[in-house]
Design an enzyme around this catalytic site. Structure first.
Site, PDB file in Angstrom:
ATOM      1  N   ARG A 177       0.812  -1.225   0.000  1.00  0.00           N
ATOM      2  CA  ARG A 177       0.000   0.000   0.000  1.00  0.00           C
ATOM      3  C   ARG A 177       0.846   1.276   0.000  1.00  0.00           C
ATOM      4  O   ARG A 177       0.496   2.277   0.621  1.00  0.00           O
ATOM      5  CB  ARG A 177      -0.971   0.014   1.195  1.00  0.00           C
ATOM      6  CG  ARG A 177      -1.947  -1.157   1.197  1.00  0.00           C
ATOM      7  CD  ARG A 177      -2.872  -1.149  -0.012  1.00  0.00           C
ATOM      8  NE  ARG A 177      -3.695  -2.340  -0.067  1.00  0.00           N
ATOM      9  CZ  ARG A 177      -3.412  -3.406  -0.832  1.00  0.00           C
ATOM     10  NH1 ARG A 177      -2.344  -3.430  -1.593  1.00  0.00           N
ATOM     11  NH2 ARG A 177      -4.217  -4.450  -0.841  1.00  0.00           N
ATOM     12  N   SER A 227     -11.412  -1.119   2.229  1.00  0.00           N
ATOM     13  CA  SER A 227     -10.828  -1.645   3.474  1.00  0.00           C
ATOM     14  C   SER A 227     -10.398  -0.489   4.358  1.00  0.00           C
ATOM     15  O   SER A 227      -9.652   0.391   3.930  1.00  0.00           O
ATOM     16  CB  SER A 227      -9.596  -2.513   3.162  1.00  0.00           C
ATOM     17  OG  SER A 227      -9.975  -3.622   2.390  1.00  0.00           O
ATOM     18  N   GLU A 297      -5.958   2.237   6.472  1.00  0.00           N
ATOM     19  CA  GLU A 297      -5.625   2.257   5.050  1.00  0.00           C
ATOM     20  C   GLU A 297      -6.223   3.522   4.428  1.00  0.00           C
ATOM     21  O   GLU A 297      -5.753   4.023   3.431  1.00  0.00           O
ATOM     22  CB  GLU A 297      -6.192   1.008   4.354  1.00  0.00           C
ATOM     23  CG  GLU A 297      -5.687   0.846   2.938  1.00  0.00           C
ATOM     24  CD  GLU A 297      -5.947  -0.540   2.379  1.00  0.00           C
ATOM     25  OE1 GLU A 297      -6.554  -0.622   1.297  1.00  0.00           O
ATOM     26  OE2 GLU A 297      -5.542  -1.543   3.000  1.00  0.00           O
TER      27      GLU A 297
END
Length: 304
Positions: A177, A227, A297
């Site tokens: 990420r 998410s 996230e």
């Protein structure tokens, strides 16, 4: 620099239709929360992006790049500065053999369908990710065992100093990420994806299979930012949240999805504060119960 002067400079650069003031960010995020941005600008090309940056620099006001806002929660107080929307004017998709060049504002779903229509395989994993190519490159988005770093050939970026350069995949510093784009605050302008020749029917079948899995397991019927937390080493965030007894836990209009505990959803009328408070409680309770700290996230913008 006076407010009116900034507006007139932005309009002169990008055109009146491309400059909004006091624009509610709830209209530009998939979570459907967020207060007004002072200025919301949709440039048409690299020169205009650079021009907006220069206006901001001279006026001493911050700016922030947004695609379709699928991974973003903006404060209820809004954003004091310029939102640079690299979205609707950067959606071009060009297929050349096994390569696809697409603008940063192109939706992953659109790029995936262009790949399928041209019998190109390798991008099926991204077909249901509700984000733009630019955002996906920045955070090395992934799903179902695939990640953007597997299909990136080159990425065209603009540095904070306004320099435009093309980075090879090896220069992207991809991680879980993250990427050099995120670390160095580059703006993604476009990217070239490297795919393989495949069978259209098989590609379609794979995309459909992944779509069915999403529909079955994810709360797609509610606004969310995907998410909510990164996957902790050796665990799954959703399972930890569920095992902590937090399925359905809510603060105001924000709720931990009962369908998939890794998602925080807007059940109706949620505020950004609801989302932040809920995520903080989830972090605290999971840490208390399992000794694992969940890292968001989702990106947060503005004053909370």
């Amino acid at each position: 620099m006076e407010n009116k002067e900034i507006i007139s400079q932005l309009i002169e650069l990008c055109g009146e239709d491309s400059v909004l003031t006091e624009e509610p960010m709830s209209r530009h995020t998939t979570f459907r929360v967020g207060g007004p941005a002072d200025y919301f600008v949709s440039p048409h090309n690299e020169q205009e992006i650079l021009g907006v940056q220069k206006i901001c620099e001279e006026a001493g006001i911050p700016w922030f790049v947004v695609g379709n806002g699928s991974n973003l929660v903006v404060s209820d107080k809004g954003y004091r500065g310029v939102i640079l929307s690299v979205y609707k004017n950067f959606q071009g998709i060009l297929v050349d053999g096994c390569r696809i060049e697409a603008g940063a504002g192109a939706m992953l779903s659109a790029v995936s369908h262009a790949a399928k229509d041209n019998s190109l395989t390798g991008m099926e994993f991204a077909s249901g990710i509700p984000g733009t190519l630019g955002g996906a490159v920045m955070m090395n988005a992934g799903a179902y065992g695939g990640e953007m770093q597997q299909i990136i050939d080159t990425v065209k970026v603009m540095t904070p100093e306004g320099e435009v350069k093309t980075l090879e995949a090896g220069q992207m510093e991809f991680g879980y990420r993250t990427s050099v784009v995120k670390k160095k605050h580059y703006i993604v302008l476009s990217a070239v994806l490297k795919l393989q020749a495949g069978e259209k029917e098989q590609i379609q079948a794979k995309m459909q299979e992944l779509k069915n899995r999403r529909v079955e397991k994810q709360p797609l019927e509610y606004p969310s930012a995907g998410s909510a937390f990164k996957r902790p080493q050796g665990y799954f965030a959703g399972k930890l949240i569920m095992d902590a007894g937090l399925a359905g836990f809510s603060v105001g209009g924000a709720q931990v999805s009962e369908k998939h505990c890794g998602f925080v959803i807007n059940k109706g009328g949620a505020t950004a504060s609801d989302v932040v408070q809920l995520m903080g409680e989830v972090q605290r309770k999971v840490q208390e119960r399992f000794g694992v700290w969940l890292e968001p996230e989702i990106q947060f913008l503005g004053q909370f």
